[in-house]
Design an enzyme around this catalytic site. Structure first.
Site, PDB file in Angstrom:
ATOM      1  N   TYR A   1       9.699  -2.341 -11.390  1.00 37.66           N
ATOM      2  CA  TYR A   1       8.980  -3.623 -11.374  1.00 37.66           C
ATOM      3  C   TYR A   1       9.785  -4.645 -10.577  1.00 37.66           C
ATOM      4  CZ  TYR A   1       4.688  -3.852 -13.994  1.00 37.66           C
ATOM      5  OH  TYR A   1       3.377  -3.754 -14.357  1.00 37.66           O
TER       6      TYR A   1
ATOM      7  N   GLU B   1       8.344  -8.122  -9.604  1.00 39.01           N
ATOM      8  CA  GLU B   1       7.505  -9.312  -9.366  1.00 39.01           C
ATOM      9  C   GLU B   1       8.324 -10.424  -8.719  1.00 39.01           C
ATOM     10  OE1 GLU B   1       6.499  -9.448 -13.398  1.00 39.01           O
ATOM     11  OE2 GLU B   1       4.400  -8.899 -13.088  1.00 39.01           O
TER      12      GLU B   1
ATOM     13  N   ASP C   1      -8.877 -10.586  10.711  1.00 37.79           N
ATOM     14  CA  ASP C   1      -8.659  -9.358   9.938  1.00 37.79           C
ATOM     15  C   ASP C   1      -8.656  -8.221  10.951  1.00 37.79           C
ATOM     16  OD1 ASP C   1      -8.826  -7.059   8.481  1.00 37.79           O
ATOM     17  OD2 ASP C   1     -10.493  -7.698   7.216  1.00 37.79           O
TER      18      ASP C   1
ATOM     19  N   THR D   1      -5.095  -3.914   7.011  1.00 44.23           N
ATOM     20  CA  THR D   1      -4.724  -2.716   6.261  1.00 44.23           C
ATOM     21  C   THR D   1      -3.678  -2.010   7.111  1.00 44.23           C
ATOM     22  OG1 THR D   1      -6.445  -1.457   7.379  1.00 44.23           O
ATOM     23  CG2 THR D   1      -7.013  -2.352   5.224  1.00 44.23           C
TER      24      THR D   1
ATOM     25  N   LYS E   1      -5.149   2.603   8.781  1.00 43.90           N
ATOM     26  CA  LYS E   1      -6.196   2.999   9.743  1.00 43.90           C
ATOM     27  C   LYS E   1      -5.514   3.358  11.062  1.00 43.90           C
ATOM     28  CE  LYS E   1      -9.843   0.410   7.452  1.00 43.90           C
ATOM     29  NZ  LYS E   1      -9.381  -0.592   6.506  1.00 43.90           N
TER      30      LYS E   1
ATOM     31  N   ARG F   1      -1.592   3.679   2.731  1.00 43.74           N
ATOM     32  CA  ARG F   1      -2.690   2.791   2.327  1.00 43.74           C
ATOM     33  C   ARG F   1      -2.073   1.522   1.735  1.00 43.74           C
ATOM     34  NH1 ARG F   1      -7.894   3.696   1.770  1.00 43.74           N
ATOM     35  NH2 ARG F   1      -7.545   5.814   2.471  1.00 43.74           N
TER      36      ARG F   1
HETATM   37  C1  LIG Z   1     -11.934  -4.994   8.595  1.00 42.65           C
HETATM   38  C2  LIG Z   1     -11.556  -4.497   7.239  1.00 42.65           C
HETATM   39  N1  LIG Z   1     -10.953  -5.338   6.386  1.00 42.65           N
HETATM   40  C3  LIG Z   1     -10.604  -4.965   5.152  1.00 42.65           C
HETATM   41  C4  LIG Z   1     -10.852  -3.697   4.713  1.00 42.65           C
HETATM   42  C5  LIG Z   1     -10.542  -3.350   3.297  1.00 42.65           C
HETATM   43  O1  LIG Z   1      -9.493  -2.513   3.152  1.00 42.65           O
HETATM   44  P1  LIG Z   1      -9.259  -1.673   1.806  1.00 42.65           P
HETATM   45  O2  LIG Z   1     -10.305  -0.635   1.777  1.00 42.65           O
HETATM   46  O3  LIG Z   1      -7.882  -1.168   2.011  1.00 42.65           O
HETATM   47  O4  LIG Z   1      -9.360  -2.630   0.673  1.00 42.65           O
HETATM   48  C6  LIG Z   1     -11.453  -2.768   5.568  1.00 42.65           C
HETATM   49  C7  LIG Z   1     -11.703  -1.397   5.091  1.00 42.65           C
HETATM   50  O5  LIG Z   1     -12.364  -0.603   5.621  1.00 42.65           O
HETATM   51  C8  LIG Z   1     -11.833  -3.187   6.858  1.00 42.65           C
HETATM   52  O6  LIG Z   1     -12.478  -2.367   7.694  1.00 42.65           O
END
Ligand SMILES: Cc1ncc(COP(=O)(O)O)c(C=O)c1O
Length: 480
Positions: free
Chosen positions: A68, A70, A224, A250, A253, A259
């Protein structure tokens, strides 16, 4: 994707590393509908998936999961975190380096458990409840967490439940983001935050234009980059950091790590602007760190953070840049071959790692093609295409190249894959002709279809010839 648990029919299950990927062949499966996960004998085309390295998986499986911690490095709520602090600091330093960022002007939080928690933490840090946001609509290729609600007004994502969301869209003529319309809407709606980035958008983004729109309506800009973070790290996509206030991602990918999720935020002095006091500083750091913990999360997943540090080191290697270049070249080869057969790709091609195939001109829906592909050992996903009326039977499929490029495939192999996809579509059309359009009629006894069995045999013979990152065939107890 086919989410059935790996189905192994041997008297003794495979053990150790091999268990991660060792799966039976078709002949050993009790039912072809129980397709196992990520087989060596399958073609994996889900655009958001990849095969990470053994080193990343070893870190994920390490005792770091036991602790842990935090808080932030140097300021933890529990003792005994000296090693954990080192791991997290290393991960943060590598994250900034991998994305070519100056630590004086950017910081990063590497604790989000995944992409959706990263986005919600960023919004929680930057916004008050019910403040206004604009993100790319889901049917236009955006992500759920960018504020999706249905046409009937049902709020699907927590983002639309806790914030007021007005989506922007792609142009129905071109499939590209309609920036003019976005600007018009933004000037009326006056969002506090504009979100860019998507999950099924085959083109690069005009960040300069987005910044100009954000400035004009007084919004912050969040990118994002989850899908394209590997391309950004390899400098094979336009750099979102140049114009964004905050960047989330993320890490599993195109970046090919574990992950997990990250939030990058600007820090230090703000550029001079009219109406802003001289020497003003960005104040995102504390807000975002506080939103991640204690507002939304508890103990960080230290095994994930260590694995991310490993993945980020790999993403800085020359080999990774070559990999990403191949990912893009493969997507172009795939799209071009399908278009040469007369098929329609949204935006007529791609600039990144995916193509979005519009099946509507064929009179087919994505769920049927996904099903026939699944039964043929090809994994891809049905996907909305702009203008679709049904979420259950969307008009397209999304096809990505990161995973199979990690297995060593090059352009000519993706031409072959395009041929398999063409065969799958021909099968769909034949079945639909015999059975009619209703999905439930379409799938009856599909696993007994001889054309599918033939395609599947071809696909499996093709796929097994390529290596699978993350394990050695020589280590496997069950080799087929
Ligand atoms: C653009 C985008 N943002 C966020 C996410 C969310 O990620 P997670 O599935 O790891 O929560 C995804 C997942 O496919 C995504 O394509």
């Amino acid at each position: 994707m086919a989410m059935a648990a790996p189905h192994v029919s041997h008297s003794q299950p495979p053990v150790g590393r091999a268990a991660l990927f060792a799966h039976p062949t078709t002949a050993q499966s009790s039912s072809p509908l129980r397709l196992p996960l990520h087989r060596r004998t399958g073609i994996e085309l889900i655009a958001s998936e990849n095969f990470t390295s053994l080193a990343v998986m070893e870190a994920l499986g390490s005792p770091l999961t036991n602790k842990y911690s935090e808080g932030m490095p140097g300021a933890r709520y529990y003792g005994g975190n000296e090693v954990i602090d080192e791991v997290e600091e290393l991960c943060r330093a590598r994250a900034l380096k991998a994305f070519h960022l100056d630590p004086a002007s950017w910081g990063v939080n590497v604790q989000p458990y995944s992409g959706s928690p990263a986005n919600f933490a960023a919004y929680t840090g930057l916004l008050q409840p019910h403040e206004r946001i604009m993100g790319l609509d889901l049917p236009s290729g955006g992500h759920l967490t960018h504020g999706y609600y249905t046409a009937g007004g049902k709020k699907i994502s927590a983002t639309s439940i806790y914030f007021s969301s007005l989506p922007y869209k792609v142009s129905s003529d071109t499939g590209y983001v309609d920036y003019d319309r976005l600007e018009e809407k933004a000037m009326d709606f006056r969002p506090k935050l504009i979100i860019c980035g998507g999950s099924a958008y085959p083109r690069d983004w005009d960040y300069a234009r987005l910044r100009a729109i954000a400035d004009k309506c007084g919004a912050m800009l969040l990118c994002d980059m989850a899908h394209i973070s590997g391309l950004v790290a390899a400098q094979e996509a336009t750099n979102p950091f140049e114009y964004s206030d905050v960047v989330t991602t993320t890490t599993h990918k195109s970046l090919r790590g574990p992950r997990s999720g990250m939030i990058f935020y600007r820090k230090g002095p703000k550029p001079p602007k009219k109406g802003q006091p001289e020497g003003a500083l960005y104040d995102y750091e504390d807000k975002i760190n506080f939103a991640v913990f204690p507002s939304l999360q508890g103990g960080p997943h230290n095994h994930q953070i260590a694995a991310l540090a490993v993945g980020l080191k790999q993403a800085m290697s020359p080999g990774f840049k070559a990999y990403i270049q191949q990912v893009k070249a493969n997507a172009v080869a795939l799209g071009n071959h399908l278009m040469s057969k007369g098929y329609k790709m949204v935006t007529d091609g791609t600039e990144n790692h995916l193509v979005l195939w519009d099946l509507r001109p064929l009179g087919l829906s994505g769920n049927k093609v996904e099903k026939v592909c699944d039964l043929s050992s090809i994994t891809l996903n049905k996907n909305a295409v702009f203008g679709d009326s049904s979420a259950l039977a969307p008009g397209g499929v999304r096809i990505g190249t990161p995973a199979m490029t990690s297995r060593g495939l090059v352009e000519k192999d993706f031409v072959k894959i395009a041929e398999y996809l063409h065969q799958a579509v021909v099968i769909c059309l034949n079945v639909q002709k015999q059975r009619g359009k209703r999905y439930n009629d379409f799938i009856v006894d599909l696993e007994k279809n001889k054309d599918i069995a033939e395609l599947r045999a071809e696909v499996e013979k093709f796929a097994i010839a390529f290596e699978m990152p993350g394990f050695l065939v020589s280590d496997m107890k069950y080799k087929d």
